[in-house]
Scaffold this active site. Structure first.
Site, PDB file in Angstrom:
ATOM      1  N   ASP A   1      -0.339  65.185  -5.061  1.00 16.16           N
ATOM      2  CA  ASP A   1       0.195  65.888  -6.228  1.00 16.16           C
ATOM      3  C   ASP A   1      -0.361  65.303  -7.517  1.00 16.16           C
ATOM      4  O   ASP A   1      -0.155  65.874  -8.589  1.00 16.16           O
ATOM      5  CB  ASP A   1       1.723  65.810  -6.248  1.00 16.16           C
ATOM      6  CG  ASP A   1       2.338  66.907  -5.385  1.00 16.16           C
ATOM      7  OD1 ASP A   1       1.615  67.851  -5.031  1.00 16.16           O
ATOM      8  OD2 ASP A   1       3.532  66.809  -5.065  1.00 16.16           O
TER       9      ASP A   1
ATOM     10  N   ASP B   1       3.869  73.741   3.172  1.00 11.73           N
ATOM     11  CA  ASP B   1       4.332  72.513   2.530  1.00 11.73           C
ATOM     12  C   ASP B   1       5.435  71.864   3.372  1.00 11.73           C
ATOM     13  O   ASP B   1       6.054  72.521   4.228  1.00 11.73           O
ATOM     14  CB  ASP B   1       4.859  72.872   1.132  1.00 11.73           C
ATOM     15  CG  ASP B   1       4.789  71.722   0.144  1.00 11.73           C
ATOM     16  OD1 ASP B   1       4.587  70.585   0.565  1.00 11.73           O
ATOM     17  OD2 ASP B   1       4.960  71.987  -1.063  1.00 11.73           O
TER      18      ASP B   1
HETATM   19  C1  DGJ Z   1       4.707  69.818  -3.283  1.00 13.59           C
HETATM   20  C2  DGJ Z   1       3.284  70.231  -3.334  1.00 13.59           C
HETATM   21  O1  DGJ Z   1       2.453  69.128  -3.139  1.00 13.59           O
HETATM   22  C3  DGJ Z   1       3.003  70.918  -4.665  1.00 13.59           C
HETATM   23  O2  DGJ Z   1       1.651  71.229  -4.750  1.00 13.59           O
HETATM   24  C4  DGJ Z   1       3.874  72.125  -4.772  1.00 13.59           C
HETATM   25  O3  DGJ Z   1       3.508  73.062  -3.797  1.00 13.59           O
HETATM   26  C5  DGJ Z   1       5.341  71.735  -4.629  1.00 13.59           C
HETATM   27  N1  DGJ Z   1       5.571  70.969  -3.446  1.00 13.59           N
HETATM   28  C6  DGJ Z   1       6.210  72.944  -4.608  1.00 13.59           C
HETATM   29  O4  DGJ Z   1       7.511  72.658  -4.347  1.00 13.59           O
END
Ligand code: DGJ
Length: 730
Positions: free
Chosen positions: A548, A478
């Protein structure tokens, strides 16, 4: 032969399937762009350059050289000699002067395609897949050589470009702009299509006609970004999904970029793409080399759909690598939307235990398992297990999950550091920062200086310890913030502006080490959702978290936009719980499955707490995914509906390469009373073959009828309802 050289015209012709690209050396060694479009016979196309028209060529009349410079369609225009259109290349020489004059020196043609040092790039699996042309241009006074690299793919309408700059002189030179591609179009009658967005609303298609002056999308965020994707299509005004000429450009790079079209005084269009030159400068000492990332250029004579399918084929076969490249990916369940930071190892095990009974194959533990992380305000950089939450340790949990017959995956955010972390307390200078200025927080975190090898080594050392401590078979990498105060404590003053690019090179270096050392691990990229959904990342990870926003209806747009140049097989897509956490919408479980099936497929919910009805639906949903996954992963993708234009419905298809079967998916976004069924024309079938839909084998229709007349789609009651139809060739 994909690349030929015509000695008398001094022209190079690159033929990529049904496309050709012609460039040629003209007066005094300038390199001109002659043609890009549908394949042509071997004509001498020099007339297209209008060298005999006012204001004359330098050779015949040098009294107005500047006008010549400002009108010739240059292949790689430089700054400072009278070409006032957008330039692709600029320097500061040892005297601080900016003019640069590149002239043809030599060329070579060879089979295959070279790798780009330290950078992701498309590749050939066998040398006969493509031919490469390298043209060396030189600026003698500055002591520079620029090698323009072009590769034409034999069976795809694809030409790639990059540039390698070498200091062959005895003095330092500063590079202030090194774009990767410049293409000239002999018209201004083009539409520009770009993908803008925001967090949870990535890759919205925007289309507008070009106008005089410059129009561009870019990123100065240190990543390709939610806000603008490094993709642009230029197409005829009349071009649509299935017809019209389109040119697609995609940057194989994950940092700052610019993609710009300029309509000039003579109603021509100059298009450029490359690393954004704002705050860019690169010191090239004698003997040093700078490599510009690759631009992929796709030509389509049959609309945007064909352009996208060409990108998809190229990226599936010639960009994505590793053991997972051609494999069905494990069906995963991720705990982020299920628990956020509020979990224990036991809770994760309970989710896994329930999931394993339903046919889910991998448990992914997301953010919050390390340091003392209970929220997003600490511990990034402390990649050791948070014992309080992970009672018994990571290995014990992984072993238990493995004993259920499931794989285990883990989340990292390796580029970041929290102010509240052991790492930051020990090495505050490792964060990117401007000396004497406060650091800007974003999601309570700072960015590590990945230009520094010792920083990468240290983080990787911690990651390795974790990876070697348990059977981890998947990583979600990430990256949750953009860069600010971009300066390095390790670079000298005259190299500070190199940090933007050195940062990206550092990320690539670590991803390369990780995927080399752990070839069995499936790597999924992510950046606050889909802020780094780019071709650079696809070189390291065969899948990227798309957004997300997991709402099935929002995903229709996000996945449609993403498919403009990225293959569906790479789109991270999950079934999540309702009401959806991002938009509060409730959609049928079935629809969520149908939409997630377009991508890598998985679950993002607490399977122990969803309704019994939804839980019971999972095994059949998984069976459906399994049934169609090969078709979705390897077939041709056809967009039919378009939620950007009509948000009442959406539809798309996947057709197998041999056209023997096709999957049609439909979503009724809004239900309406008293409407006739919707007539929808199928795409991509063999017009001469006969097909039946699996649920009605007695009805056989020709591909021609299915495509020319269409099918009647109706009978759905309610909003957000979906339907899939499987067509099989008789
Ligand atoms: C952003 C990601 O897109 C989410 O899926 C998740 O992993 C969060 N970060 C966690 O902080």
């Amino acid at each position: 032969m994909s690349v030929t050289y015509n000695e008398s015209a001094r022209s190079f012709k690159l033929t990529a399937k049904d496309t050709c690209y012609v460039l040629q050396v003209v007066s005094e060694g300038y390199l001109a762009h002659t043609y890009f479009g549908k394949a042509l016979p071997d004509d001498d196309l020099t007339y297209l350059l209008r060298l005999d028209e006012n204001p004359f060529t330098p050779e015949t009349n040098d009294r107005d050289r500047a006008s010549f410079m400002d009108t010739l369609p240059f292949e790689y225009p430089t700054y400072g000699l009278g070409d006032y259109r957008e330039h692709a290349f600029a320097i500061r020489d040892k005297n601080g002067a900016a003019a640069c004059d590149l002239r043809y020196k030599s060329h070579r043609i060879y089979d295959g395609k070279p790798a780009l040092d330290g950078l992701p790039a498309t590749f050939t699996n066998t040398p006969d897949e493509a031919q490469t042309l390298e043209i060396v241009m030189e600026d003698k006074p500055a002591g520079l050589e620029v090698t323009l690299i072009y590769t034409a793919f034999t069976d795809l309408d694809v030409i790639t470009r990059s540039a390698v700059v070498k200091n062959v002189g005895g003095d330092d030179v500063k590079l202030t702009r090194v774009y990767s591609a410049c293409v000239e179009f002999d018209t201004e009658k083009l539409d520009m299509i770009t993908l803008w967005g925001s967090w949870a609303r990535e890759r919205v298609i925007e289309r507008s006609p070009l106008h005089h002056g410059k129009q561009s999308v870019d990123s100065m965020r240190g990543e390709s970004s939610h806000q603008n994707n490094p993709f642009t299509a230029l197409c005829e005004h009349k071009a649509d999904e299935d017809s019209g000429e389109c040119f697609g450009f995609n940057f194989v790079y994950s940092g700052n970029f610019i993609s710009q079209a300029e309509v000039t005084q003579h109603k021509k269009t100059r298009y450029v793409m490359g690393i954004n030159s704002a705050d860019f400068e690169w010191l090239l000492e004698p003997g040093e080399v700078f490599t510009a990332p690759e631009v992929v250029m796709v030509h389509s004579d049959s609309g945007l759909g064909k352009m996208s399918r060409t990108f998809h084929d190229l990226y599936r076969n010639n960009l994505i690598r590793g053991e997972w490249k051609d494999k069905r990916r494990p069906i995963l369940i991720n705990n982020w939307e299920a628990t956020y930071f509020n979990f224990t190892a036991e809770k994760i095990y309970q989710i896994a235990e329930q999931a394993s009974k339903l046919g889910i194959e991998m448990m992914v533990l997301d953010d919050g398992w390390f340091g003392h992380r209970d929220s997003d305000n600490s511990s990034l950089g402390d990649w050791f297990v948070y014992e309080k939450k992970m009672e018994g340790g990571l290995k014990a949990l992984v072993d238990r999950v493995n004993a259920l017959g499931m794989k285990f995956g883990l989340w990292f955010e390796p580029e970041m550091v929290s102010p509240d972390s052991e790492l930051y307390r020990a090495h505050p200078d490792w964060a990117i920062q401007v000396k004497g200025r406060p650091l800007t927080l974003c999601r309570e975190q700072y960015v590590l200086d990945y230009s520094r090898k010792e920083v990468r080594d240290y983080v990787y050392g911690m990651m390795r310890k974790i990876l070697d401590s348990a059977n981890i078979e998947y990583i979600k990498w990430d990256m949750n913030r953009q860069l600010t105060e971009v300066a390095s404590n390790a670079l000298p003053e005259n190299r500070q502006r190199e940090l933007w690019h050195r940062y990206v090179l550092g990320v690539y270096d670590l991803m390369n080490r990780l995927t080399t050392d752990y070839p069995h691990i499936l790597l999924e990229n992510c950046s606050g959702g889909g802020a780094r959904f780019d071709a650079g990342m696809l070189y390291y990870s065969p899948q990227i978290w798309c957004s997300d926003d997991t709402d099935a209806i929002e995903r229709l747009k996000i996945q449609h936009g993403t498919s403009m140049c990225y293959p569906c097989s790479a789109m991270g897509a999950h079934v999540s719980d309702c009401p959806n956490h991002s938009v509060g919408r409730s959609t049928p479980f079935e629809t969520r499955g149908h939409v997630a099936m377009v991508g890598t497929f998985g679950y993002e919910l607490d399977v122990t707490r969803i309704s019994q009805e939804d839980r019971d639906a999972i095994p059949a949903q998984i069976a459906e995914f399994n049934k169609y996954n090969t078709l979705v992963r390897t077939g041709d993708h056809y967009r039919i509906g378009n939620m950007f234009e009509d948000n009442l419905w959406d539809a798309w298809m996947f057709v197998s390469k041999d056209r023997s079967e096709a999957l049609f998916e439909f979503v009724q976004v809004i239900g309406r009373a008293n409407e006739r069924s919707r007539r929808i024309k199928l795409k991509g079938l063999d017009p001469e073959a006969y097909y039946f839909e699996e649920s009605k084998p007695e009805v056989k229709l020709s591909g021609a009828a299915l495509m020319e007349c269409g099918i009647n789609v109706g009978g759905l009651w309610g909003d957000y309802k979906s339907k899939i139809l499987h067509f099989v060739r008789v």
